[in-house]
Design an enzyme around this catalytic site. Structure first.
Site, PDB file in Angstrom:
ATOM      1  N   CYS A   8       0.818  -1.224   0.000  1.00 26.30           N
ATOM      2  CA  CYS A   8       0.000   0.000   0.000  1.00 26.30           C
ATOM      3  C   CYS A   8       0.851   1.273   0.000  1.00 26.30           C
ATOM      4  O   CYS A   8       1.455   1.593  -1.010  1.00 26.30           O
ATOM      5  CB  CYS A   8      -0.988  -0.050   1.161  1.00 26.30           C
TER       6      CYS A   8
ATOM      7  N   HIS B  41      -2.929  -5.462   2.825  1.00 28.48           N
ATOM      8  CA  HIS B  41      -2.387  -5.213   4.171  1.00 28.48           C
ATOM      9  C   HIS B  41      -2.406  -6.445   5.068  1.00 28.48           C
ATOM     10  O   HIS B  41      -2.941  -7.477   4.707  1.00 28.48           O
ATOM     11  CB  HIS B  41      -3.267  -4.175   4.870  1.00 28.48           C
TER      12      HIS B  41
END
Ligand code: GLN
Length: 245
Positions: free
Chosen positions: A94, A194
């Protein structure tokens, strides 16, 4: 055999337990009798990236990404470009994935010039892309399915120098528009996924380990592990996402 692992910016880029991915890598190495030495490189660290086999970079909010800019442009950016060109294995998630690209422009117009190690850029949107999601990595990389969790406002666009890591099966991925997720360039893997990415996706963990070992030792045969629990967690998420994509 041993892998030297660097955890870059663990103090600012470590959302949703991203750092747990390193524990997963070291444990899978240990189960196979392969050593692992982990070094944390927080903001301000003067240690060189040279000699590391695998670097992990987690995610962070826009705020943290702005905080690290000064440190990044004190030379870490050039070092990262050299390491990537040199074939170092990298997993970037990310905010860390965005950071390896050319720049990130927030939805309110602030521009962060990033590393430029990967041919991609990111522009923030007003609506965030949040939720569990699923993608299939490119056939060349094994063609397996990855389940993960994404939370980003940035929409990432890939240039012609990088390949997508995979194709979105459920959720948003790079931008919610072109059906692509993540990026792959040399031995760098960037993804929006994540948290416990690697524990839930043992194929991805082993792809990273194999890539790093092959880069270092020329060849690597990974002994199979008993991944019954890991695969049960993975398959359950696939089932849920197939029902509610
Ligand atoms: N700040 C970035 C975004 O929102 C990255 C967020 C993250 O790492 N979760 O797009």
């Amino acid at each position: 055999m041993e892998l030297k692992i660097c955890h870059l910016y663990p103090d600012v880029l470590n959302l949703y337990g991203d750092g747990g991915n390193i524990r997963c890598l070291t444990q899978r190495l240990k189960w196979r009798g392969i050593g692992a030495e982990v070094t944390k490189m927080p903001l301000g660290s003067k240690e060189s990236l040279k000699g590391f086999d695998l670097t992990f970079i987690g995610g962070g909010q826009d705020f943290e990404q702005e905080v690290l800019l000064e440190d990044l442009h004190r030379g870490r950016d050039r070092e990262l470009i050299a390491a990537v060109q040199d074939g170092m294995t990298v997993l970037a998630i990310c905010g860390g994935y965005q950071m390896l690209g050319a720049y990130y422009e927030t939805h309110d117009g602030k521009r962060c010039d990033f590393v430029g190690a990967l041919d991609l850029y990111t522009v923030g949107a007003k609506t965030r892309m949040i939720g569990n999601y699923m993608y299939r990595v490119d056939e060349k990389l094994g063609g397996f399915t990855v389940v993960g969790f994404e939370n980003h406002s940035g929409k990432t666009r890939l240039g012609s120098d990088v390949e997508p890591l995979g194709k979105v099966l459920a959720g948003f991925g790079n931008n919610g528009e072109d059906g692509l997720e993540g990026a792959h360039y040399k031995n760098v893997f960037g993804t929006y996924s994540h948290g416990p990415l690697l524990p839930k996706n043992p194929d991805f963990a082993d792809l990273l380990i194999k890539t790093a070992l092959e880069q270092k030792y020329g060849r690597a045969e990974l002994a199979p592990l008993d991944d019954t629990l890991e695969r049960a967690a993975h398959d359950e998420m696939c089932r849920r996402l197939e029902k509610h994509p």
